[in-house]
Structures are given as structure tokens and as C-alpha cells.
Write an enzyme that holds these catalytic residues in place. Structure first.
Site, PDB file in Angstrom:
ATOM      1  N   GLU A  32       0.874  -1.176   0.002  1.00 42.28           N
ATOM      2  CA  GLU A  32       0.256   0.190  -0.036  1.00 42.28           C
ATOM      3  C   GLU A  32       0.879   1.231   0.114  1.00 42.28           C
ATOM      4  OE1 GLU A  32      -0.134  -2.222   2.847  1.00 42.28           O
ATOM      5  OE2 GLU A  32      -1.628  -3.570   1.527  1.00 42.28           O
ATOM      6  N   TYR A  52      -0.402 -19.310   9.715  1.00 43.11           N
ATOM      7  CA  TYR A  52      -1.176 -18.616   8.627  1.00 43.11           C
ATOM      8  C   TYR A  52      -1.661 -19.805   7.634  1.00 43.11           C
ATOM      9  CZ  TYR A  52      -3.072 -14.812   5.669  1.00 43.11           C
ATOM     10  OH  TYR A  52      -3.837 -14.083   4.944  1.00 43.11           O
TER      11      TYR A  52
END
Length: 186
Positions: free
Chosen positions: A133, A166
Site C-alpha cells: 500500500e 497462517y
């Protein structure tokens, strides 16, 4: 939890494919630096970008994100409009060990130009490209150079392995390639 040095990063990249492609040197002449550093790895931004736009007068909703919020761009230099935002991805593909968490910090070269980079932590067991980002906080358009450094990754090894990685929890961004837009599990 300990911060890992260049020799550990090199070994994990070369022997366990933690970072691919891996640049063993730190390249910095004439470019925004990238590659292996003393206690981290400077990642590169790819050529694909998703630039936020107001052309379609949409509202950004993280629970119901629509593609009309962004314009796709591919090139060696991305111009991020003033006070705007873009998504990009790393050139590198990561395979995180089950006992290592990585955090990512923006490079000072961009930060000193008002370009702020945000990347969420790479969790133990995560695999994939990293979506980046990028915010242009200035009142001027700003250049982002593809195939050059954008941020530095620091690797922290836990004192013990976590119960659930994860990968174990089937994270919603596991094995992502390219730029991945926001997802909400349903």
C-alpha cells in the site's frame, strides 16, 4: 524473539526459497536500493499498480470492495496523483518459516518525498507475493519506480513455534500472486 542477520536471511533464501528471486547484494547505485542488507531485505516493487480513482464516484468499502475504485496501470514508472493512494506488489515471492514473523518498513528515500509505504506483517507460514500500500501524502504527483526498492523487511524468529500458522488457518491471502484487493471471508 530475535532479529535475524544477513547470513540467516541468505541461508533461508538460498536453501529454503524463503525469498524468490533473491538478490544477495545490496544494489543502490542509480536506483532506490534493494537486496540483502545487514539485518533485513529491501524488497522491490513490480510493474503492476492499482491506482485509486474517483472517476466512478464510488465509495471505498473494505467489506464490499469494487474494482471500479481503482485503475490498472503497468509500467516502469507509476505516477501516484497528489494526496492519493495506489496498490502494488513485490517482485519477490515469500515462503515464511513457521517460527518467523516479518515486518516491513518504508524506505527513507520515499518517506523523505512524502511517500508512505504500508505492509501488514508476514505471518508464520504465509506464502505469496506481498501487496504493498503506497500513499502519496504530498500536494504534488509522485513517481514510484518499478523494479527498484520500496521497503525493508525485518525477520523476527520466535522463541517457540506458534500453535497455528497462517497456512494452517487457511489465511485469505495465502499463496496470493499479483496485487490482491481486500477480501472478507464469508
Amino acid at each position: 524473539m530475535g532479529l535475524k542477520a544477513d547470513n540467516w536471511i541468505r541461508k533461508m533464501a538460498l536453501e529454503h526459497k524463503m525469498i524468490e528471486p533473491f538478490c544477495e547484494a545490496n544494489i543502490g547505485k542509480g536506483v532506490v536500493s534493494y537486496g540483502l542488507s545487514s539485518y533485513g531485505y529491501d524488497i522491490r516493487v513490480g510493474r503492476e499498480f492499482k491506482i485509486f480513482t474517483n472517476v466512478n464516484s464510488t465509495v471505498v468499502d473494505p467489506k464490499n470492495f469494487v474494482e471500479e475504485n481503482v485503475v490498472d496501470f503497468e509500467g516502469d514508472v507509476c505516477i501516484v496523483p497528489a494526496n492519493s493512494f495506489t496498490l502494488a506488489r513485490t517482485i519477490e515471492y515469500f515462503k515464511m518459516p513457521d517460527d518467523v514473523l516479518a515486518i516491513c518498513l518504508g524506505k527513507s528515500t520515499y518517506a523523505r518525498c512524502g511517500i508512505i509505504v504500508n505492509v501488514t506483517p508476514f505471518e508464520p507460514g504465509f506464502e505469496g507475493h506481498i501487496t504493498i500500500e503506497i500513499s502519496n501524502t504530498t500536494p504534488l504527483p509522485a513517481k514510484i519506480y518499478a523494479n527498484e526498492g520500496i521497503a525493508q523487511v525485518l525477520f523476527l524468529q520466535g522463541d517457540e513455534k506458534c500453535d497455528t500458522t497462517y497456512k494452517d488457518k487457511k489465511g485469505k491471502y495465502q499463496a496470493q500472486t499479483g496485487i490482491t484487493l481486500p477480501r472478507i471471508l464469508k
